[in-house]
Design a protein around this motif. Structure first.
Motif, PDB file in Angstrom:
ATOM      1  N   TYR A   1       0.782  -1.234   0.000  1.00  0.00           N
ATOM      2  CA  TYR A   1       0.000   0.000   0.000  1.00  0.00           C
ATOM      3  C   TYR A   1       0.814   1.286   0.000  1.00  0.00           C
ATOM      4  N   LEU A   2       1.990   1.245   0.540  1.00  0.00           N
ATOM      5  CA  LEU A   2       2.684   2.489   0.836  1.00  0.00           C
ATOM      6  C   LEU A   2       2.837   3.370  -0.413  1.00  0.00           C
ATOM      7  N   GLU A   3       3.168   2.757  -1.505  1.00  0.00           N
ATOM      8  CA  GLU A   3       3.385   3.514  -2.728  1.00  0.00           C
ATOM      9  C   GLU A   3       2.091   4.040  -3.325  1.00  0.00           C
ATOM     10  N   VAL A   4       1.073   3.172  -3.273  1.00  0.00           N
ATOM     11  CA  VAL A   4      -0.094   3.433  -4.113  1.00  0.00           C
ATOM     12  C   VAL A   4      -1.309   3.957  -3.364  1.00  0.00           C
ATOM     13  N   ASP A   5      -1.306   3.852  -2.068  1.00  0.00           N
ATOM     14  CA  ASP A   5      -2.536   4.173  -1.345  1.00  0.00           C
ATOM     15  C   ASP A   5      -2.323   5.382  -0.434  1.00  0.00           C
ATOM     16  N   PRO A   6      -2.877   6.531  -0.816  1.00  0.00           N
ATOM     17  CA  PRO A   6      -2.634   7.731  -0.024  1.00  0.00           C
ATOM     18  C   PRO A   6      -3.203   7.649   1.391  1.00  0.00           C
ATOM     19  N   TYR A   7      -4.314   6.924   1.522  1.00  0.00           N
ATOM     20  CA  TYR A   7      -4.927   6.826   2.850  1.00  0.00           C
ATOM     21  C   TYR A   7      -4.005   6.059   3.779  1.00  0.00           C
ATOM     22  N   TYR A   8      -3.497   4.943   3.282  1.00  0.00           N
ATOM     23  CA  TYR A   8      -2.597   4.130   4.091  1.00  0.00           C
ATOM     24  C   TYR A   8      -1.319   4.899   4.387  1.00  0.00           C
ATOM     25  N   ARG A   9      -0.828   5.532   3.331  1.00  0.00           N
ATOM     26  CA  ARG A   9       0.455   6.224   3.493  1.00  0.00           C
ATOM     27  C   ARG A   9       0.351   7.295   4.582  1.00  0.00           C
ATOM     28  N   GLU A  10      -0.707   8.060   4.512  1.00  0.00           N
ATOM     29  CA  GLU A  10      -0.852   9.140   5.500  1.00  0.00           C
ATOM     30  C   GLU A  10      -0.886   8.577   6.909  1.00  0.00           C
ATOM     31  N   ARG A  11      -1.647   7.504   7.085  1.00  0.00           N
ATOM     32  CA  ARG A  11      -1.722   6.900   8.419  1.00  0.00           C
ATOM     33  C   ARG A  11      -0.373   6.370   8.851  1.00  0.00           C
ATOM     34  N   ARG A  12       0.279   5.698   7.939  1.00  0.00           N
ATOM     35  CA  ARG A  12       1.561   5.057   8.265  1.00  0.00           C
ATOM     36  C   ARG A  12       2.564   6.107   8.689  1.00  0.00           C
ATOM     37  N   GLU A  13       2.549   7.207   7.906  1.00  0.00           N
ATOM     38  CA  GLU A  13       3.522   8.243   8.218  1.00  0.00           C
ATOM     39  C   GLU A  13       3.239   8.900   9.554  1.00  0.00           C
ATOM     40  N   LYS A  14       2.024   8.959   9.911  1.00  0.00           N
ATOM     41  CA  LYS A  14       1.668   9.651  11.155  1.00  0.00           C
ATOM     42  C   LYS A  14       1.649   8.713  12.365  1.00  0.00           C
ATOM     43  N   THR A  15       2.018   7.470  12.156  1.00  0.00           N
ATOM     44  CA  THR A  15       1.914   6.512  13.261  1.00  0.00           C
ATOM     45  C   THR A  15       3.289   6.017  13.702  1.00  0.00           C
ATOM     46  N   THR A  16       3.472   5.993  14.990  1.00  0.00           N
ATOM     47  CA  THR A  16       4.692   5.449  15.578  1.00  0.00           C
ATOM     48  C   THR A  16       4.328   4.137  16.267  1.00  0.00           C
ATOM     49  N   VAL A  17       5.101   3.081  15.918  1.00  0.00           N
ATOM     50  CA  VAL A  17       4.781   1.764  16.478  1.00  0.00           C
ATOM     51  C   VAL A  17       5.760   1.456  17.619  1.00  0.00           C
ATOM     52  N   VAL A  18       5.189   1.244  18.792  1.00  0.00           N
ATOM     53  CA  VAL A  18       6.026   0.877  19.937  1.00  0.00           C
ATOM     54  C   VAL A  18       5.868  -0.620  20.161  1.00  0.00           C
ATOM     55  N   GLY A  19       6.896  -1.368  19.772  1.00  0.00           N
ATOM     56  CA  GLY A  19       6.853  -2.817  19.903  1.00  0.00           C
ATOM     57  C   GLY A  19       7.169  -3.265  21.316  1.00  0.00           C
ATOM     58  N   PHE A  20       6.791  -4.500  21.618  1.00  0.00           N
ATOM     59  CA  PHE A  20       6.934  -5.001  22.986  1.00  0.00           C
ATOM     60  C   PHE A  20       7.480  -6.414  22.938  1.00  0.00           C
ATOM     61  N   CYS A  21       8.608  -6.607  23.585  1.00  0.00           N
ATOM     62  CA  CYS A  21       9.253  -7.917  23.553  1.00  0.00           C
ATOM     63  C   CYS A  21       8.409  -8.946  24.299  1.00  0.00           C
ATOM     64  N   CYS A  22       8.192 -10.113  23.645  1.00  0.00           N
ATOM     65  CA  CYS A  22       7.414 -11.161  24.295  1.00  0.00           C
ATOM     66  C   CYS A  22       8.218 -11.860  25.376  1.00  0.00           C
ATOM     67  N   ASN A  23       7.522 -12.271  26.451  1.00  0.00           N
ATOM     68  CA  ASN A  23       8.201 -13.021  27.507  1.00  0.00           C
ATOM     69  C   ASN A  23       8.245 -14.508  27.202  1.00  0.00           C
ATOM     70  N   GLY A  24       7.249 -14.953  26.477  1.00  0.00           N
ATOM     71  CA  GLY A  24       7.213 -16.371  26.155  1.00  0.00           C
ATOM     72  C   GLY A  24       6.078 -16.626  25.196  1.00  0.00           C
ATOM     73  N   PRO A  25       6.081 -17.785  24.556  1.00  0.00           N
ATOM     74  CA  PRO A  25       5.059 -18.040  23.552  1.00  0.00           C
ATOM     75  C   PRO A  25       3.721 -18.454  24.171  1.00  0.00           C
ATOM     76  N   PHE A  26       2.664 -18.253  23.420  1.00  0.00           N
ATOM     77  CA  PHE A  26       1.329 -18.708  23.808  1.00  0.00           C
ATOM     78  C   PHE A  26       0.863 -19.760  22.813  1.00  0.00           C
ATOM     79  N   ALA A  27      -0.242 -20.374  23.156  1.00  0.00           N
ATOM     80  CA  ALA A  27      -0.753 -21.453  22.299  1.00  0.00           C
ATOM     81  C   ALA A  27      -0.879 -20.963  20.864  1.00  0.00           C
ATOM     82  N   GLY A  28      -0.338 -21.733  19.940  1.00  0.00           N
ATOM     83  CA  GLY A  28      -0.500 -21.401  18.525  1.00  0.00           C
ATOM     84  C   GLY A  28       0.601 -20.530  17.944  1.00  0.00           C
ATOM     85  N   CYS A  29       1.384 -19.882  18.803  1.00  0.00           N
ATOM     86  CA  CYS A  29       2.426 -18.983  18.312  1.00  0.00           C
ATOM     87  C   CYS A  29       3.432 -19.740  17.443  1.00  0.00           C
ATOM     88  N   PHE A  30       3.796 -19.123  16.286  1.00  0.00           N
ATOM     89  CA  PHE A  30       4.858 -19.744  15.488  1.00  0.00           C
ATOM     90  C   PHE A  30       5.704 -18.704  14.741  1.00  0.00           C
TER      91      PHE A  30
END
Lengths: 318, 354, 653, 143, 311
Positions: free
Chosen positions: B115-144
């Motif tokens: 989307y980034l190249e072609v979709d202005p709606y997505y691009r605008e959101r993406r540019e205005k959003t900061t993602v704060v990731g969170f390290c997992c402590n351990g896996p849960f059922a189904g995680c792969f």
């Protein structure tokens, strides 16, 4: 429930059908999954335990034209009966392997009970559940982690079957108590009820799991939630649309829902969808003395009428 | 400005709250036992104890969005002439997503390629959003995630990465956007916690064994993939619902509808799912993917074959939600694992030949 | 899409309380509306021309008229738009008169309401689809139910028009009530003498097939193509062999059978021919009295019958007839006089009903025309007639006037004097209703020439006193109570719907009113049609009426039938249900709820099962559409989307 | 175009063509004055009325919904109103569960001759809905 | 059977002039095994004077008593006196018909009347809730000399929409009850003609005329005894018989008994117990009892015969 007996029964039935639907262990200790057995060795995977939460009867209408054997609990058997009432399956094409049931687990309740710690193992003994996580082991009475439908189950034994595996059981709780939860909810004010549904239905992501898992949702691929002709609903993520959808689902199930609880079980957002249908069912019982999925000879109340209705009174305007 | 920060336990909540003053903050919040990403408001509590039920994808790719509105306009003197007025204005606020799991954060990369190249709606959101990731402590059922080229401490996709250490939170800027957050009040210098954090991350990375062969990502065998019998078998129990796609951090299919009234209306883009019959239903009534086996095949194929063909990597971050929440436990990791077995043999055979 | 909207002033009827110019102005702002204008009388010829001109000039493709009720003029305007080249279903009406200008007082609110009504109609018309009728062949046979004078007239007229007629009569002979009458008013000519030849005509007409002692069991199909099941009730006499010689009746030892032809005035034999002029003149056994049935042995009639026609083993037989039109002339019933406890009917033998009295007067009746009291068979000298026995009495459920009692009471009073010159008749009445030709003169003759004493007042009680019956009532002209000691009291008991009328109506899918009389399509303009096309009414089944009116209606119904059958093909209403086979999931819930059995199961190539509408049977109610969960069966012109367009136009803002 | 702010509430009526629509006509012919809030949608038979129309109207802007058909035994299509009665009664009981006042929805039977009864039904129902008040936040009267 | 579980509202007459009626009913009930449950603190029903002055207060007066029954948790109430019955039932009927009236009346009451009490005359209660079969069961003796003309009066079954009992113009319930206990009944036309009721005081002449008619018709029909179900009827026909004779030149001497007294006699209660001695006209040997002579049981008369086939 005894898996050996079940496998034996299923193997006996297998030669005369195209497929036997049972349940086998799933991807983790807490899950069972539907199993479509076509060979005797498939049947060896069958399990019989409170993990068998699926209403396998749901698959029957989609297997039209095939000879199918299906393993059902008491509640699931009502679905089979309802199919017969509505002419959605042919009795001669279906072999019902009935299993009396003393209750199943609610995956959500078990996980909550152990604070969502990853489950190492789960075992059952005399209606007690032993759950081991990486941190602890807990013994829980089954009905404490069973879905609501089990605690007041009136139909632990299959109402229709060709083969019965196991001993018949007694209903749990009184028949009157079945609708206690509905009555209790109705003590809330209209405003509180509205807020409650706005909140819970607001979580809906319109994944239609409730619909697709519902055995009585006959439309499935023609569901008016998605069609443009008729165009009942928009595709907007809007509380009104969500409310509309779930009211459509409930109203279309009026006098048909067998309260198997699949809609509620499969909902990833944990919306108590069964309550809507249960409420309508309560009315069906009061108005027409009708309970879905009990008697294959009966006709669902929305498709018949009486010239003089016994219980419907004219509503007065105030 | 440093690229490492630290928040002591007691500053964590005030820090997030302070973010709310300048950003629209999305964070995993619990309601009736369900954790979803919600806009932080008073009274809502952030719950990072387990993965959220739904991925934060709606922040970047909303369940439904108005692309534009249209209004029919008429001049009273000539009622037989009608003009259409369009309004495609957007108004997207600066946004922060707190508590995205590594798999969630990595999911956004799947969208970016599309989307980034072609979709202005997505691009605008993406540019205005900061993602704060969170390290997992351990896996849960189904995680792969480890089988999908990721891991419990994977930082790709996050702008800022948080690791729980030493009675506090170690903050690691991955991008410039992330760095900006480190300059906010309450954030202490984190250099002294870096070792503990990397030890923790290393530990986390080892907590989950691969369940699908392939390095770094699984590659599936076309031959096995084309077997109808295989798909009939694995899809027999499938309900054809949208749980897997709608909870998925990488599924990005949509539908566009005009929702009109007499005087005008909106063009709406909303989530759609390849698992739905309606997704490929043609106006004639014909449906090229009329059976659920075909649809499940499409879903797996899209993620592990077609997307790879186009972008060189798989469209799956291994979050496991589709397995965990599937009403009938359809296990995509198991399906892919079975399909890769052939691939392994193919490879071995090729090696042997050469 | 170019919608044209025409807003009618209806003189001052609408314009008086609705600002029609403003409605037009606001309507022009609605997207899709290309033209909107207000006009004095849209239904007038210039008004209709205006629509046609505008369609051409502005290239309009859909039309809305905001005026009176569509029940009034929808058809008018559909024809108008059709003449201008549009499909007639590209038309909607907004009712801004009956539902708006006439019922609201506030001009502003009315105007707003009218604008919204137009808006909803515009929204609907934009969803409308062109619809086309299909035509189907007509079966040109006719079913007439009821062999009274009205039914016979209808049957004869239809048969004379060249159509085969199936005439079904419940009792063993045609003739109905009129065959029981002695004389008819106001001419005092012999009833059976004028009816008899008609009965013979019915029997002898090549095109009339008579089923006597038979009832309609089931009606299936639709206009032009009905399948009728007729139950031929067991007579225990083979009518193909019976010659009507009457020997069996003569010799039958069971002498106390109830004589329904004579209304129980005297008993009859268990095997009997109801009356000498009966058509067909055939014997019939009443098994409730026949000794062969009650005691298991007798067999006298079987032994005596010269043609060996007796068959004790006979059973009801069901035959099927196919017809294209139905005339219902099922007649009337009479109020049970025991409902009027104060009159003592049923308790006192000398209180009888007028029809019983008619049989006493009749020369071919059980007393050979001698008037005698039932109690002691003496000739009464004082006869009291009580009119309105039940009629016009809400408390016993007969709020209406029975129409012809005033006249026959006058007739019976005259005949009483004729039979017994030294007798004296009294009539208690509420009003004398005699509005027919020569009728009022007739009632005056009864009073003036025959000395009948008319007392205006109601009877409160009839009780025995010795051998006499005391009739106590009010004389409202004198303002006192009066008591008359009568030898015989005749009650003009109310006319009611025929027993079983509602059940027959349900079989025919026609409606009936609270008194169980059948409802005509329009009380003035469509008096013999019903709302079910192909079914017509004649005689008292529709409401009490005298002989000339019944005969007139019989002919009128026949005329309607003949005009319908003059066409070889009929067109159906295209506003019926249609199945979208792609969407239909074959659950067949619509089949269960369709009131007309118009939906059947159909297997498509590839084995998919779907619902299928039989176009000619579907009546267009839409029960299927609201039954279908997936919207696959849609009632055309009232589809979900069309109704939703209206809902949305009114609700979404 | 919303109802006139403050004066009216939005009430939608679904009337069968043969009886109740005719009854409303009869009321009009008799000049039986009624509140102006009601907007009438004509359907062939009360059996055509899917309860979902009522739901749709109430969720999307109506403050009240009135349904009227032929009296039992009088249905032009003989059985339509019997089905309507069952469906609508079901809905009537269900609405309050969802937090929608059951008094916002009324279904009844009015024949084509019952103009006065229609007047009373409309008057009473409109009053009843006004008694509860608006269901939706009213927007400014536009245009 | 719950149907027999009704309250018993005696009303003021039965504590005074009609005490014999009360006594006999209580004995009959006892013989029939039905418990007599009198509402505690019952008050005046309002009778004729109340509703002549104010319908609302008349309604409230009656409804107060209905509330007492409601509190007892019983399905209904029976009142032996037709005037009480009529007052109670009319109040009930009006409140059921009009919500406005109900609200107004309830405004006046301490406890609102919910409209659930079934009001019956005691005659109706015995006839319908107990039934002729049960009534015949305790019969021990016959009354061979008695030929009874039942007299119903005006309001036991009228107006029909309120009373909802028996045929308003040709009632048969009392006939059937008396036949059921083995006593001969004669049919006559004046069984519900007016006796003059309370006009005995202001318009003696009228009552004389009316009562004279009733008595003469009964005697003409062959009766030697009149049965009543109303204290006021009893009074007019019995107490005023001498007065009628004087005014009309007749010489009636026909005893007037309550139907319950006649039943009581056949059940073996003594005339004294049943208060028969309280009557004015001496019944003489009519009340002599004898052994039961078995005879063919007469079928109860039909109120409304089934309509005969009309064609």
């Amino acid at each position: 429930m005894n898996a050996q007996e079940l496998r034996k029964a299923a193997k006996e039935v297998l030669p005369s059908v195209d497929v036997v639907i049972g349940q086998r262990a799933g991807f983790d200790p807490l899950h069972a999954e539907p199993c479509f057995a076509t060979k005797p060795e498939d049947v060896d995977d069958f399990i019989a335990s409170p993990l068998c939460v699926h209403n396998l009867a749901s698959y029957l209408p989609s297997l039209k034209g095939k000879k199918v054997a299906v393993v059902v609990k008491g509640c699931d058997s009502r679905t089979v009966v309802q199919f017969l009432e509505e002419g959605l399956i042919k009795r001669e094409n279906v072999t019902v392997i009935g299993v009396p049931c003393s209750g199943i687990i609610s995956v959500k309740k078990v996980l909550e009970r152990v604070s969502h710690e990853p489950i190492q193992s789960i075992s059952f003994d005399n209606e007690t559940v032993t759950v081991k996580t990486n941190k602890r082991e807990e013994k829980i009475p089954l009905l404490e982690v069973a879905p609501g439908k089990c605690t007041t189950c009136q139909y632990p034994n299959p109402l229709i079957f060709d083969v019965l595996v196991g001993q018949k059981l007694e209903p749990r709780g009184s028949a009157e108590a079945v609708y206690d939860d509905i009555r209790e909810f109705e003590t809330k004010s209209l405003e509180e009820r509205k807020e409650y549904w706005e909140k819970t239905l607001g979580r809906c992501i319109r994944c239609y799991a409730c619909r697709n898992a519902c055995p009585l949702c006959v439309c499935q691929e023609s569901c008016i939630a998605e069609t443009r002709d008729p165009h009942w609903m928009s595709q907007k993520d809007d509380p009104k649309e969500k409310m509309t959808f779930h009211m459509i689902h409930a109203i279309h199930l009026a006098g048909r829902c067998t309260e198997c609880g699949e809609c509620e079980r499969v909902c990833p957002m944990d919306i108590p969808l069964g309550q809507l249908k249960k409420k309508i069912n309560m009315g069906m019982k009061e108005l027409y003395d009708y309970v879905p999925g009990i008697n294959p000879e009966e006709k669902p109340p929305m498709y018949v009428f009486k010239v003089e209705e016994d219980k419907i009174e004219e509503h007065e305007l105030s | 400005m440093t690229d490492k920060g630290y928040l002591p336990q007691d500053k964590w909540e005030p820090f997030i709250e302070s973010l709310s003053n300048d950003f629209r903050v999305y964070a995993p919040c619990e309601e009736d036992g369900v954790i979803t990403f919600q806009v932080l408001e008073k009274g809502k509590k952030v719950d990072l104890s387990r993965p959220s039920t739904s991925a934060p994808k709606g922040v970047m790719f909303p369940q439904s969005e108005r692309l534009f509105s249209f209004d029919f306009k008429k001049a009273p003197e000539s009622p037989d002439k009608m003009a259409v007025e369009l309004d495609a204005s957007t108004n997207m606020p600066e946004t922060v997503i707190i508590g995205a799991r590594p798999c969630d954060a990595k999911g956004f990369l799947t969208y970016d390629r599309v989307y980034l190249e072609v979709d202005p709606y997505y691009r605008e959101r993406r540019e205005k959003t900061t993602v704060v990731g969170f390290c997992c402590n351990g896996p849960f059922a189904g995680c792969f995630c480890t089988s999908a080229g990721g891991g419990l401490a994977e930082k790709e996709g996050s702008d800022l990465f948080v690791t729980e250490v030493d009675n506090g939170y170690f903050l690691e800027a991955i991008t410039e956007k992330g760095k900006k957050l480190l300059g906010r009040p309450m954030v202490e210098d984190g250099a002294s916690h870096a070792d503990a954090a990397s030890k923790k991350q290393e530990q986390a990375s080892k907590a989950l064994q691969k369940v699908i062969p392939g390095d770094p990502e699984p590659r599936i065998s076309r031959e096995a993939f084309e077997s109808d019998a295989f798909w009939d078998e694995v899809s027999a129990k499938c309900l054809s619902c949208g749980v897997c796609t709608y909870l998925c951090p990488t599924c990005y299919c949509f539908n566009i509808t005009d929702e009109a009234r007499l005087e005008g209306g909106e063009r709406v883009r909303s989530w759609d799912a390849c698992m739905f019959h309606h997704f490929t239903l043609e106006a004639s009534g014909h449906n090229p993917r009329g059976r659920k086996a075909m649809r499940l095949k499409q879903r797996v194929g899209h993620k592990f074959l077609y997307y790879v063909d186009k972008y060189g990597t798989i469209a799956c971050s291994g979050c496991g939600r589709c397995i965990r929440h599937c009403p009938v436990s359809v296990e995509i990791s198991g399906i892919v694992a079975r399909l890769t077995e052939g691939a392994q043999e193919d490879q071995k055979a090729a090696e042997a030949r050469s | 899409m170019k919608v044209g909207v025409f807003i009618c002033h209806c003189g001052n009827n609408i314009a008086g309380t609705v600002d029609v110019a403003r409605v037009a102005e606001e309507t022009r702002k609605i997207p899709g509306v290309a033209y909107a204008i207000n006009y004095m009388y849209t239904c007038s010829e210039p008004g209709q021309d205006q629509i046609k001109d505008a369609i051409k000039k502005y290239d309009l493709d859909r039309i809305v008229v905001a005026a009176c009720s569509p029940r009034m003029h929808e058809l008018t305007f559909r024809r108008t738009v059709e003449k201008a080249g549009l499909n007639r279903y590209y038309f909607e009406m907004a009712n801004i008169r009956e539902h708006c200008s006439w019922i609201g007082e506030d001009r502003e609110l009315n105007t707003n309401k009218a604008m919204e009504a137009v808006r909803a109609a515009v929204a609907k018309v934009m969803q409308d689809k062109p619809l086309y009728s299909s035509s189907f062949a007509v079966n040109k046979r006719v079913l007439v139910i009821g062999g009274g004078v009205a039914g016979m007239q209808a049957a004869l007229d239809c048969a004379d028009g060249g159509h085969e007629v199936v005439l079904v009569e419940k009792s063993p002979s045609v003739g109905g009530m009129m065959a029981r009458l002695d004389k008819t008013f106001p001419t005092i000519d012999c009833s059976i003498c004028i009816l008899g030849p008609k009965m013979v005509d019915v029997a002898q007409h090549d095109l009339i097939k008579l089923y006597a002692y038979s009832e309609v069991e089931e009606v299936k199909g639709y206009v032009g193509n009905y399948q009728i099941k007729i139950r031929k009730k067991a007579t225990y006499v083979d009518w193909t062999k019976c010659t009507g010689c009457g020997e069996c009746m003569e010799k039958c030892p069971s002498k106390d059978a109830y004589d329904s032809f004579n209304f129980g005035v005297a008993p009859t034999k268990a095997i009997n021919i109801p009356f000498p002029q009966a058509i067909p003149k055939k014997a019939k056994i009443d098994p409730t009295y026949c000794r062969q049935f009650t005691k298991g042995k007798c067999g006298v009639c079987a032994k005596i019958c010269p043609t060996k026609a007796i068959n004790y083993e006979m059973e009801d037989e069901i035959v099927t007839e196919e017809v294209g039109a139905i005339v219902v002339a099922s007649g009337y019933g009479l109020l049970d006089i025991e409902k009027m406890g104060e009159y003592g009917g049923g308790r006192y033998p000398d209180v009888i009903t007028a029809i019983q009295y008619e049989r006493l007067l009749n020369a071919s009746g059980p007393t050979s025309g001698h008037i005698v009291r039932p109690s002691d068979h003496e000739e009464p000298k004082t006869v009291v007639f009580v009119s309105c026995c039940g009629s016009r009495d809400k408390s016993i459920g007969v709020p209406y006037c029975s129409n012809f009692c005033c006249m026959y009471i006058a007739k019976q009073a005259i005949l009483t004097k004729d039979h017994m010159p030294d007798s004296q008749s009294y009539v208690f009445y509420m009003d004398i209703r005699s509005p027919g030709k020569g009728y009022d003169e007739f009632t005056r003759r009864a009073q003036e020439e025959y000395g009948t004493k008319y007392i205006r007042g109601r009877v409160s009680r009839i009780f025995p006193k010795g051998k006499k019956m005391v009739v106590r009532g009010a004389d409202t002209l004198l303002g006192t109570t009066v008591e008359i000691e009568a030898d015989l009291v005749v009650l003009a008991n109310a006319v009611t719907a025929a027993p079983g009328a509602p059940q027959l109506a349900e079989k025919l899918h026609i409606s009936y009113d609270t008194n169980a009389f059948y409802v005509e399509s329009h009380p003035k303009l469509r008096p013999v049609e019903t709302n079910t096309s192909g079914v017509f009414l004649a005689g008292c089944a529709q409401g009490p009426k005298d002989i000339p009116a019944s005969v007139g209606q019989g002919s009128a119904a026949a005329a309607k039938v003949l005009s319908m059958l003059s066409k070889d093909f009929l067109e159906n209403d295209p506003a019926i249900a249609q199945v979208n086979q792609n969407a239909c999931v074959g659950c067949l819930k619509c089949v269960k709820t369709c009131p007309f059995q118009a939906i059947v199961e159909e297997e498509l190539r590839g084995g998919k099962v779907v619902a299928k509408v039989i176009q000619t049977v579907c009546a267009g109610c839409g029960v299927c559409t609201s039954t279908c969960p997936c919207g696959a069966i849609q009632l055309q012109h009232f589809t979900d989307n069309q109704l939703l367009a209206e809902v949305n136009a009114l609700c979404l803002s | 175009m919303p109802e006139l702010a403050g004066k009216e509430l939005r009430i939608v009526g679904f009337l069968c063509n043969w009886c109740s629509y005719g009854g409303a006509d009869t009321a009009g012919v008799g000049r039986f004055k009624q509140p102006t809030d009601l907007r009438i949608i004509r359907v062939p038979c009360s059996g055509r009325i899917d309860p979902l129309f009522v739901v749709k109207a109430l969720i999307n802007g109506a403050d009240g919904v009135l349904v009227s058909g032929c009296h039992p035994r009088d249905c032009h299509y003989s059985d339509g109103n019997y089905y309507a009665r069952r469906r609508l009664e079901m809905l009537k009981q269900f609405l309050p569960f969802m937090g929608i006042d059951g008094k916002r929805f009324h279904y009844t039977w009015v024949s084509a001759s019952e103009g006065q009864r229609w007047q009373k039904v409309v008057t009473d129902f409109t009053r009843q809905v006004h008694g509860i008040g608006p269901l939706h936040e009213k927007k400014e009267a536009a245009k | 059977m719950a149907d027999k579980d009704y309250a018993y509202y005696p009303g003021c007459s039965l504590e005074g002039t009609g005490s014999a009626y009360d006594a006999s009913i209580r004995l009959v009930m006892q013989a029939l095994g039905v418990e007599v449950k009198e509402p505690h603190d019952w008050s005046c029903c309002g009778s004729t004077p109340a509703h002549a002055v104010d319908h609302l207060l008349a309604g409230a007066l009656a409804a107060r008593n209905l509330v007492l029954v409601q509190k007892m948790g019983l399905k209904g109430v029976s009142a032996p006196c037709p005037s009480c019955f009529s007052a109670l039932k009319t109040a009930h009927y009006r409140m059921a018909k009009s919500k406005a009236f109900k609200d107004e009346v309830n405004e006046l009451l301490d406890v609102p009347y919910e409209g659930t009490v079934d009001v019956r005359s005691t005659l109706q209660f015995i006839y319908e809730n107990i039934g002729v079969e049960e009534v015949a069961r305790p019969v021990k003796l016959a009354l061979p000399n008695m030929k009874v003309a039942p007299y119903y009066g005006c309001i036991l079954n009228r107006p029909p929409e309120i009373a909802q009992f028996d045929d308003p113009e040709n009632p048969v319930s009392m006939d059937n009850l008396i036949s059921a206990v083995g006593v001969e009944v004669v049919d006559y036309a004046f069984k519900m003609e007016c006796c003059g009721a309370a006009f005995g005081v202001p318009r003696k002449d009228m009552v004389n005329k009316l009562t004279h008619k009733v008595l003469s018709m009964a005697i003409e029909a062959g009766a030697n005894c009149i049965a009543v179900a109303c204290p006021l009827c009893q009074q007019n026909l019995d107490l005023r018989q001498a007065q009628v004779n004087a005014a009309m030149g007749s010489s009636f001497n026909i005893p007037v008994l309550y139907f319950s007294q006649i039943m009581g006699l056949t059940y073996g209660f003594t005339p004294k117990e049943l208060g028969i001695d309280k009557g004015v006209v001496d019944p003489g040997n009519l009340i002599e009892t004898g052994p039961i002579v078995p005879k063919e049981v007469e079928k109860p008369k039909k109120t409304k015969a089934a309509a005969k086939e009309a064609s």
